[in-house]
Every structure is written in structure tokens, then in C-alpha cells.
Design a protein around this motif. Structure first.
Motif, mmCIF file in Angstrom:
data_model
loop_
_atom_site.group_PDB
_atom_site.id
_atom_site.type_symbol
_atom_site.label_atom_id
_atom_site.label_comp_id
_atom_site.label_asym_id
_atom_site.label_seq_id
_atom_site.Cartn_x
_atom_site.Cartn_y
_atom_site.Cartn_z
ATOM 1 N N GLN A 1 26.124 26.034 -5.050
ATOM 2 C CA GLN A 1 25.755 27.001 -6.074
ATOM 3 C C GLN A 1 24.832 28.085 -5.513
ATOM 4 O OE1 GLN A 1 24.081 24.565 -9.124
ATOM 5 N NE2 GLN A 1 26.058 23.862 -9.902
ATOM 6 N N LYS A 2 23.893 27.683 -4.661
ATOM 7 C CA LYS A 2 23.001 28.656 -4.038
ATOM 8 C C LYS A 2 23.785 29.608 -3.135
ATOM 9 C CE LYS A 2 18.771 29.117 -1.358
ATOM 10 N NZ LYS A 2 17.689 28.421 -0.614
ATOM 11 N N LEU A 3 24.800 29.074 -2.455
ATOM 12 C CA LEU A 3 25.636 29.909 -1.596
ATOM 13 C C LEU A 3 26.346 30.975 -2.425
ATOM 14 C CD1 LEU A 3 26.752 30.335 1.264
ATOM 15 C CD2 LEU A 3 28.545 28.688 0.726
ATOM 16 N N GLU A 4 26.882 30.592 -3.579
ATOM 17 C CA GLU A 4 27.540 31.564 -4.454
ATOM 18 C C GLU A 4 26.548 32.568 -5.037
ATOM 19 O OE1 GLU A 4 29.650 29.351 -7.355
ATOM 20 O OE2 GLU A 4 31.240 28.708 -6.003
ATOM 21 N N GLU A 5 25.337 32.107 -5.367
ATOM 22 C CA GLU A 5 24.332 33.008 -5.929
ATOM 23 C C GLU A 5 23.915 34.073 -4.914
ATOM 24 O OE1 GLU A 5 21.212 30.474 -7.173
ATOM 25 O OE2 GLU A 5 22.295 29.658 -8.897
ATOM 26 N N ILE A 6 23.768 33.676 -3.646
ATOM 27 C CA ILE A 6 23.382 34.650 -2.610
ATOM 28 C C ILE A 6 24.430 35.750 -2.507
ATOM 29 C CG2 ILE A 6 23.090 34.931 -0.117
ATOM 30 C CD1 ILE A 6 21.760 32.183 -0.081
ATOM 31 N N CYS A 7 25.707 35.375 -2.532
ATOM 32 C CA CYS A 7 26.777 36.375 -2.422
ATOM 33 C C CYS A 7 26.838 37.249 -3.673
ATOM 34 C CB CYS A 7 28.114 35.680 -2.194
ATOM 35 S SG CYS A 7 28.182 34.749 -0.642
#
Length: 533
Positions: free
Chosen positions: A459-465
Motif C-alpha cells: 500500500q505504501k508503494l502505491e501511495e508513493i507513486c
């Protein structure tokens, strides 16, 4: 030196004079020959010869005088130069003598100071030696007195104790033996305790190893879905020409489709259960329909998304009915339904909320307080987890804000706010919800922390993008080893995609910790739709 110069000048003058005389003689001989020649031919040449001779003599005398003057000037200059050189040498010699005399004077002063210091140190050492001799003599006297006192005390102790030297030694050894036995017992107990601790540590290690081996299987069960196929021939149709069908489905749903050697099955992989469910329903309907192409895939995905939203609403209503709660805001019901597709530490959040509601209701009944309010607070205590993907903050704060927005009772809001100890419980209802939540979460096998950490990382990976300007959607696939980013074509051009990909990669490297590497895959697609009438 002056004589040498004078002799040189005289020699030079003699040379010049001899040269002049020789020249005159040679000139006279020439003149004589000419006179003879002239006497033979011309008679008037004699006067001319006399004139020439007189001019030559005058010229010779003038040159002689000039040579003498130059010699005198040179002698004067040499005298001045020698006098200056003599004075310079004399001044340098005097200066060197003065410097050496000053240096000798300073050396003498230093030697004199050293001698004085040595004399002072010698006197000081003599005094110290006398003091040490006196102290040594006094120490010897004290030592003798101590020996005498020691002997007197030994005699007194022997008289009082009634022990001789040998008997006293034997008694002391006996006491030491008893103390050593005690120390042995203490050390044995310490060794036993350490062995027990090591056994406990090894036991925990074995248990943790067993859990870690099972965690991967559990994670696979929770992150993948398998869609059965009537025949393996459909795999090629699902992939499509040059992979356009499977690529379209992956882009629209954010789910990774795995087409491998598994017979008559396709695996859907995603950490988001909602996306995986939409992809599963879409794929099953495409298989039944038989028409598999990008346009049909878009239609099926949109229909599946509406069906999942309807499913979310149904699950929320079902949870409200099972908890025996009336007059709940429809928006809260929808949020409860979204918890059906949400897990926390491997535990389904909606099932957990229902369990907390039932436990809180039973505890309230036993204590004689309002069981309906307890069930309501228990069912709504994790309502904020339905919005943690969209709103920044903890699920407790988000849940409290949502309940205040929809006018829930203050005691219900306080129970939700206090169920994790963020605030001190002020009511029995808050304490009951806190206890019920702990009971449900602490049930053996209810939760898996590794799965929750895995979900948070994706989820954090998607939020960064998604935080970058121009990004429409972002999907983490292949267990977080790849992130697919859908770009708004009107916001970023093809050249800007290269820069954006580099920025996203740098942010991921800076803000996250992950094994291996993550592939950042940007997709920019422009479409135009019109209808022929």
C-alpha cells in the motif's frame, strides 16, 4: 696591487708610444721614397710631405696625451674601487666579530644559568635525601611497633579463643569449606536457570521457524485467487494477440495474471482483495461469454466493479442485521460492507467487528447494561479501516471523524476512540469494547503480523507513486516486485515519463526498505471515442 696597475698602465703607454714611433719611422721611409720619386718627377711634393709629417707628429702627440689621460683615469678609478672594497670587507668583518661576541656572551649567560639551576637542584636533592632517610627510619620504627602489637594481639587472641595457630587454621579452613559449598549450590542453580532460558529461547526459535514456514503458504492463500478454465486452449485467447487482452485486464484491475503450466487454471495475484474479486468475476464472465477482446474486457470489468459495490452494500446490511442494530446511517452501512474485503493481520475486519460486537453484547448483558449500545460500538469500532487507503491518519481518528459526521451518540464515539488506549476509557461501554477487541484479536490463530506488514508495504508503494502529479492510478503487482503506474496523457508527455519514472524510483529507494529491486512501469495511453449514426 697599485704597482701592478701602474706597471700595466706604463706598459700600455709604452706600447702606444712605440706604435706611434714605428708608424712615424715607416711613414718617413714612405715619404722618403715618395720624395725620391717626387724629386724625379715633381718638385713641389717636398712641401706637401713636410706638411703631412707635421700633421702626423701633431696627431701622434695628441694620441699620446689622450692615452696618458685615460691611463690616469683608469688608475684613479681602480684606486677608488680598491678603497671601497677594503672598507666593505672591514665593515663585514666588524659586524661578524660583533655577532660572534654577542653569541659568545649569550652562551656564557646560559651556561651560568644552568650552573645556578644545577646548584639549586643539588641542594634540593640533598634536602629530599635527608627527609627520606628520616621517614625511612621512622617507618622502620612504626613497622617494629606494628610487629610487636601483632604479636601481642596474637597472644591475646590465642588466650581468648583457646586455639593454637594450627587449630585456628583448621577452623578457618572449615568455614571456607562451608562457604564454598554454598557458592557451588548457587552456581549450580545459575547454570540450571541459564540452561532453562536457553531451552526456552531455542523453543521459541523453533516455533518462530515453523510459523515463518507456514506464513508464506498463508500469504499465498490470502493474496491469490484461482480461476478454473474449461480447457487450456482458452489461455491463448485470454493472453490475446501480442498480449493485448491480458495487458488490458491487468491495467484495468491492477491485478497480476499468472498464466503458467497449471492445467486448466489461471492465477490472479494482488494484495487488494477488492481488485482481485473484480478481476475474478470479470474473467469468469469473459470465459462464459466467449468474446475476449479489449473492448469487451472493459465492459466486463465495469460490470464486475458495480457488482462488487453491490456486494459491499449487501455485506454491510448483513452485518447490521446479525448484530441486531437498528437505525444505522446507510453510508455507515456501506463502509461496514467495505470491511468485508479488508484484512488486518490476516483477520477479516468485518468478521472481527461482528465478533467484537457479539462479545461486547454478551459482556454488557452479564453486567446489566445496554447490550444494544455495546454491540453497536463493537461493530463500529474499526469503521475507520475502510478509509485508511484514502485518508491520512490512524483508523481510530478516521473512525471518530466519520461517526461524528453521521451524528452517532457521544458514548459510541468515545468507545471507538478509546478501544486502542489512545484516550483513557471514561465509561463502562468503552472498557467493554476495549476488552472485546482484545479478546477477538488475541484468539490463537486470529492474526498474522507478517501478512499485515506485507500489505502495508504494498500500500505504501502505491501511495508513493500516486503522490506524483500526473499519475492517475498505481498498482503493485508480483508481490511488490513491480509497480504499474497509469499516467494521464494530457498531463505528461512521453519525454516527461522518463523523468517521472526516475523520480518515482528515487522516492521508493529513499522512503522504503525492500529486498531485491522494484520495477517501475509507466503506461500512457490516449483514446478517442465517437459513434457513427
Amino acid at each position: 696591487m697599485q704597482q701592478t696597475i701602474i706597471m700595466a698602465v706604463l706598459s700600455f703607454g709604452s706600447f702606444v708610444l712605440g706604435s706611434v714611433v714605428l708608424g712615424i719611422i715607416m711613414f718617413k721611409r714612405g715619404v722618403k721614397s715618395r720624395m725620391e720619386f717626387a724629386e724625379t718627377h715633381i718638385g713641389s711634393a717636398e712641401k706637401e710631405a713636410q706638411r703631412i709629417i707635421s700633421e702626423a707628429e701633431e696627431k701622434a702627440l695628441a694620441e699620446k696625451k689622450n692615452a696618458l689621460v685615460e691611463a690616469k683615469d683608469e688608475i684613479y678609478k681602480l684606486k677608488e674601487t680598491s678603497e671601497k672594497e677594503r672598507n666593505r670587507l672591514k665593515s663585514e668583518t666588524d659586524r661578524e666579530l660583533k655577532e660572534r661576541r654577542a653569541e659568545v656572551t649569550r652562551a656564557e649567560k646560559r651556561l651560568q644559568q644552568k650552573e645556578e639551576n644545577l646548584d639549586k637542584k643539588g641542594e634540593k636533592f640533598e634536602k629530599m635525601e635527608e627527609t627520606l632517610l628520616a621517614k625511612h627510619k621512622k617507618a622502620d620504627e612504626h613497622l617494629q611497633e606494628a610487629e610487636d602489637q601483632k604479636q601481642i594481639q596474637i597472644e591475646v587472641l590465642q588466650r581468648i579463643s583457646g586455639f593454637s595457630d594450627q587449630e585456628a587454621k583448621a577452623h578457618i579452613l572449615e568455614i571456607l569449606d562451608s562457604k564454598l559449598d554454598h557458592e557451588k549450590a548457587v552456581k549450580i542453580k545459575a547454570y540450571e536457570q541459564r540452561l532453562k532460558d536457553e531451552c526456552d529461547t531455542k523453543a521459541r526459535s523453533h516455533i518462530a521457524l515453523a510459523i515463518s514456514r507456514l506464513a508464506s503458504e498463508t500469504t499465498s492463500e490470502l493474496t491469490i485467487s484461482v480461476v478454473p478454465l474449461p480447457t487450456d486452449e482458452l489461455k491463448g485467447r485470454i493472453i490475446g494477440r501480442e498480449g493485448r487482452n491480458i495487458r488490458t485486464l491487468e491495467q484495468l484491475t491492477g491485478v497480476d495474471l499468472i498464466v503458467d503450466d497449471t492445467p486448466e487454471a489461471i492465477t490472479l495475484s494482488s494484495h487488494d482483495k477488492v481488485r482481485r474479486e473484480i478481476a475474478r468475476i470479470s474473467l469468469e464472465r469473459l470465459i462464459q461469454d466467449g468474446r475476449i477482446h479489449p473492448t469487451r474486457i472493459e465492459e466486463m470489468v465495469e460490470r464486475a466493479r458495480r457488482d462488487v459495490e453491490a456486494k459491499i452494500k449487501d455485506e454491510g446490511e448483513r452485518a447490521v442485521m446479525e448484530a441486531h442494530i437498528n437505525m444505522l446511517n446507510p453510508e455507515l452501512t456501506k463502509l461496514l460492507g467495505r470491511l468485508y474485503y479488508r484484512t488486518s493481520y490476516g483477520q477479516n475486519v468485518l468478521a472481527h467487528s461482528l465478533e467484537v460486537a457479539h462479545i461486547a453484547g454478551m459482556l454488557a448483558s452479564e453486567l446489566g447494561i445496554d447490550a444494544t449500545s455495546a454491540r453497536r460500538a463493537g461493530l463500529l469500532h474499526d469503521i475507520g479501516k475502510a478509509l485508511t487507503h484514502e485518508i491520512e491518519g490512524s483508523h481510530v481518528n478516521i473512525g471518530v471523524d466519520v461517526l461524528r459526521r453521521y451524528k452517532e451518540k457521544p458514548e459510541i464515539i468515545h468507545a471507538v476512540e478509546a478501544h486502542h488506549g489512545d484516550v483513557e476509557p471514561r465509561t463502562i461501554l468503552a472498557a467493554l469494547v476495549q476488552a472485546a477487541d482484545a479478546i477477538s484479536a488475541a484468539r490463537p490463530g486470529a492474526r498474522s503480523e507478517s501478512y499485515e506488514n506485507y500489505i502495508k508495504r504494498l500500500q505504501k508503494l502505491e501511495e508513493i507513486c500516486a503522490s506524483h502529479q500526473g499519475v492517475e492510478r498505481a498498482f503493485a503487482i508480483q508481490a511488490g516486485r513491480e509497480i504499474r503506474v497509469m499516467i494521464k496523457p494530457e498531463a505528461i508527455n512521453d519525454d516527461g515519463m522518463v523523468v517521472l519514472a526516475r523520480k518515482i524510483a528515487e522516492n521508493i529507494e529513499k522512503d522504503m526498505e525492500y529486498p531485491g529491486q522494484i520495477r517501475v512501469h509507466l503506461i500512457r495511453e490516449s483514446r478517442a471515442v465517437d459513434f457513427a449514426k
